[in-house]
Each structure stands twice: as C-alpha cells, then as structure tokens.
Design a protein around this motif. Structure first.
Motif, short mmCIF file in Angstrom:
data_model
loop_
_atom_site.label_atom_id
_atom_site.label_comp_id
_atom_site.label_asym_id
_atom_site.label_seq_id
_atom_site.Cartn_x
_atom_site.Cartn_y
_atom_site.Cartn_z
N LEU A 199 0.81 -1.22 0.00
CA LEU A 199 0.00 0.00 0.00
C LEU A 199 0.84 1.27 0.00
O LEU A 199 0.32 2.35 0.25
N GLU A 200 2.12 1.15 -0.33
CA GLU A 200 2.98 2.32 -0.45
C GLU A 200 2.79 2.93 -1.84
O GLU A 200 3.28 2.40 -2.84
N VAL A 201 2.11 4.04 -1.89
CA VAL A 201 1.81 4.66 -3.19
C VAL A 201 3.07 5.30 -3.77
O VAL A 201 3.78 6.05 -3.08
N ASP A 202 3.34 4.98 -5.03
CA ASP A 202 4.42 5.62 -5.79
C ASP A 202 5.80 5.40 -5.15
O ASP A 202 6.66 6.28 -5.19
N ARG A 203 5.99 4.23 -4.58
CA ARG A 203 7.30 3.92 -4.01
C ARG A 203 8.40 3.95 -5.08
O ARG A 203 9.53 4.35 -4.81
N PHE A 204 8.04 3.53 -6.31
CA PHE A 204 9.04 3.40 -7.36
C PHE A 204 8.69 4.29 -8.57
O PHE A 204 7.52 4.42 -8.92
N PRO A 205 9.72 4.84 -9.24
CA PRO A 205 9.48 5.81 -10.32
C PRO A 205 9.41 5.19 -11.70
O PRO A 205 9.66 5.88 -12.69
N PHE A 206 9.10 3.92 -11.79
CA PHE A 206 9.06 3.26 -13.09
C PHE A 206 7.73 2.54 -13.30
O PHE A 206 7.08 2.12 -12.35
N ALA A 207 7.34 2.44 -14.57
CA ALA A 207 6.24 1.55 -14.96
C ALA A 207 6.86 0.20 -15.29
O ALA A 207 8.08 0.06 -15.41
N MET A 208 6.00 -0.82 -15.43
CA MET A 208 6.49 -2.16 -15.75
C MET A 208 5.78 -2.65 -17.00
O MET A 208 4.55 -2.78 -17.03
N VAL A 209 6.55 -2.88 -18.05
CA VAL A 209 6.02 -3.23 -19.36
C VAL A 209 6.33 -4.68 -19.67
O VAL A 209 7.49 -5.11 -19.57
N ALA A 210 5.30 -5.44 -20.04
CA ALA A 210 5.47 -6.85 -20.39
C ALA A 210 5.37 -7.02 -21.90
O ALA A 210 4.44 -6.51 -22.53
N THR A 211 6.33 -7.72 -22.47
CA THR A 211 6.34 -7.96 -23.91
C THR A 211 6.68 -9.41 -24.19
O THR A 211 7.33 -10.09 -23.38
N LEU A 212 6.24 -9.88 -25.34
CA LEU A 212 6.58 -11.23 -25.78
C LEU A 212 7.99 -11.23 -26.36
O LEU A 212 8.28 -10.52 -27.32
N GLU A 213 8.86 -12.00 -25.75
CA GLU A 213 10.20 -12.23 -26.28
C GLU A 213 10.25 -13.74 -26.53
O GLU A 213 10.60 -14.51 -25.65
N ASP A 214 9.79 -14.12 -27.71
CA ASP A 214 9.47 -15.52 -28.03
C ASP A 214 10.45 -16.50 -27.41
O ASP A 214 11.66 -16.37 -27.57
N PRO A 215 9.87 -17.51 -26.74
CA PRO A 215 8.44 -17.74 -26.52
C PRO A 215 7.96 -17.22 -25.16
O PRO A 215 6.88 -17.61 -24.69
N LEU A 216 8.72 -16.35 -24.53
CA LEU A 216 8.45 -15.97 -23.14
C LEU A 216 7.79 -14.60 -23.04
O LEU A 216 8.00 -13.72 -23.87
N MET A 217 7.00 -14.43 -21.97
CA MET A 217 6.45 -13.13 -21.62
C MET A 217 7.38 -12.52 -20.58
O MET A 217 7.58 -13.09 -19.50
N VAL A 218 7.97 -11.37 -20.93
CA VAL A 218 9.04 -10.80 -20.11
C VAL A 218 8.63 -9.41 -19.64
O VAL A 218 8.20 -8.56 -20.43
N LEU A 219 8.81 -9.17 -18.34
CA LEU A 219 8.48 -7.90 -17.71
C LEU A 219 9.77 -7.13 -17.45
O LEU A 219 10.75 -7.70 -16.94
N ARG A 220 9.75 -5.83 -17.80
CA ARG A 220 10.92 -4.98 -17.57
C ARG A 220 10.46 -3.63 -17.03
O ARG A 220 9.35 -3.17 -17.33
#
Length: 229
Positions: A199-220
């Motif tokens: 419940l810590e709002v805005d603890r981190f300054p990044f968004a997290m984007v998930a993309t397909l890096e065949d054949p895996l779904m990878v979050l960065r």
C-alpha cells in the motif's frame, strides 16, 4: 480515455492496451525485484515451467506463491524479497493471479503490470502512450478483489486527473479480503510488512512493461520522467 475493468474470465477478446493489476502481491513483488537490481522478470505459465526455466538457466531465480518449495529460491512476498540482492539477475515468477492475468493478455499491443507502488509512473505512461481504450485486468477473485479494483480505478482516475487523492482507494485495499488474509496468516509465505509494503503509493518511479520475447512473456521496468509531461 475509455476504460474497462474486467476479471480474467471476462477477457473474451484481446485488448489493445491492458493494465494488469495485482496489488497483493505479484506486481508489488515485481517492482521490488527491479528495485533490488533484477534485469527482467519472466512470467511463467506454470510451476513446472518455472522450474524448467530455472533448470536451463541456473543463475535465474524462481519465485512462487505460498510456502518455500524445492527448486524455488523465494516466495511471493515483498517483505521477504526487499533484502535480497538481485543485481543483474533474471527472476522467474509464477503466481496464482497476477502472472495468469498478464499471460491472458499477452497478445495486446501494450501490456503494463501494476500495483499502488508504481501507480503514478503507470498513469504517466498511459497519458503518453495509450490509445482511446484501456482495459484494466483485475486479477484477484475473478475480478472482484477490491484491492486490485481500487488500485485499477485509482490509476485510471490519476491518468486523467494527476492530483487524485489516494486515501479512499487505499482504505478499500486495506479493508480487502486479500489484506485480511495476509494479516491473519491465512496465506503462507508472508512477511508481517507485506500489506503495508503493498500500500505504499508511488514507491518506485518506473512503470512495468510486459512484452513477448518468443516464446516468453518478459516484464521490464520503464523509467518515466515526471518532468516530461
């Protein structure tokens, strides 16, 4: 911005833009993993796949929901993960709801994973990159988890009104079934600080984007400059 709030079973078509929300605890844990130096997170379809990936890549770190288990390096707890050095490592994550929700929308043109800890960065990303319609995937309890729904509604509101007060949304999350189960020890693999960390709002300054890096779904992680608006 046109928004929809759907549970995983309601995803009958591929959305264009999806924000997958799991507050307690998958995507709070993911954010902490990046803060602790992880390079990327691979979202696994199953426990067996997570273990197979770890077997092929011995330096990767595998984590799961519930109690510790053979082959897994950690459990899905921000309180337990925050003291682990993950510098440059790949994490394989399999959870009950969060990773399932992300994989359910893997064919969307844009997939973000979120919790309160990255709310503002996620809202900023949406303001800059999203199209006309955004689908928020409420992962817990087949779309009824009020911690996830409150966070999704908060991010959606903050996308169009940056000064939105978080207090009412946090209160709903704090009073949710998921928070009660963590606080009462119903769930295993829990640290006493888990609810507070989720419940810590805005603890981190990044968004997290998930993309397909065949054949895996990878979050960065994706750094979002607050001065660029």
């Amino acid at each position: 911005m046109d928004t929809r709030f759907l549970g995983i079973p309601e995803l009958v078509e591929v959305p264009s833009v999806a924000v997958v929300v799991d507050v307690m605890r998958a995507f709070t844990v993911a954010a902490w993993a990046f803060a602790q130096g992880a390079e990327k997170i691979v979202l696994a379809e199953s426990l067996d796949e997570a273990l197979a990936l770890k077997a092929r890549h011995p330096r990767w770190m595998a984590l799961k929901d519930g109690p510790p288990a053979p082959g897994f390096d950690a459990v899905n707890s921000p309180g337990l993960l925050r003291s682990v050095d993950l510098g440059g490592r790949t994490v394989v994550q399999k959870t009950t709801a969060g990773t399932v929700g992300a994989l359910a929308v893997k064919d969307a043109s844009l997939v973000l994973c979120a919790g309160f800890v990255v709310a503002e960065a996620t809202a900023r990303f949406l303001r800059r990159r999203a199209g006309d319609q955004v689908t928020f995937v409420v992962t817990g309890e087949d779309g009824r988890a009020d911690d996830d729904l409150a966070c999704a509604q908060y991010i959606a509101r903050r996308t169009i009104e940056s000064g939105t007060d978080a207090a009412a949304y946090l209160r709903r999350a704090r009073e949710s079934r998921a928070a009660a189960e963590l606080a009462q020890g119903v769930r295993q693999g829990v640290h006493p600080d888990d609810v507070a960390l989720c419940l810590e709002v805005d603890r981190f300054p990044f968004a997290m984007v998930a993309t397909l890096e065949d054949p895996l779904m990878v979050l960065r992680p994706y750094a979002v400059d607050p001065l660029a608006d």
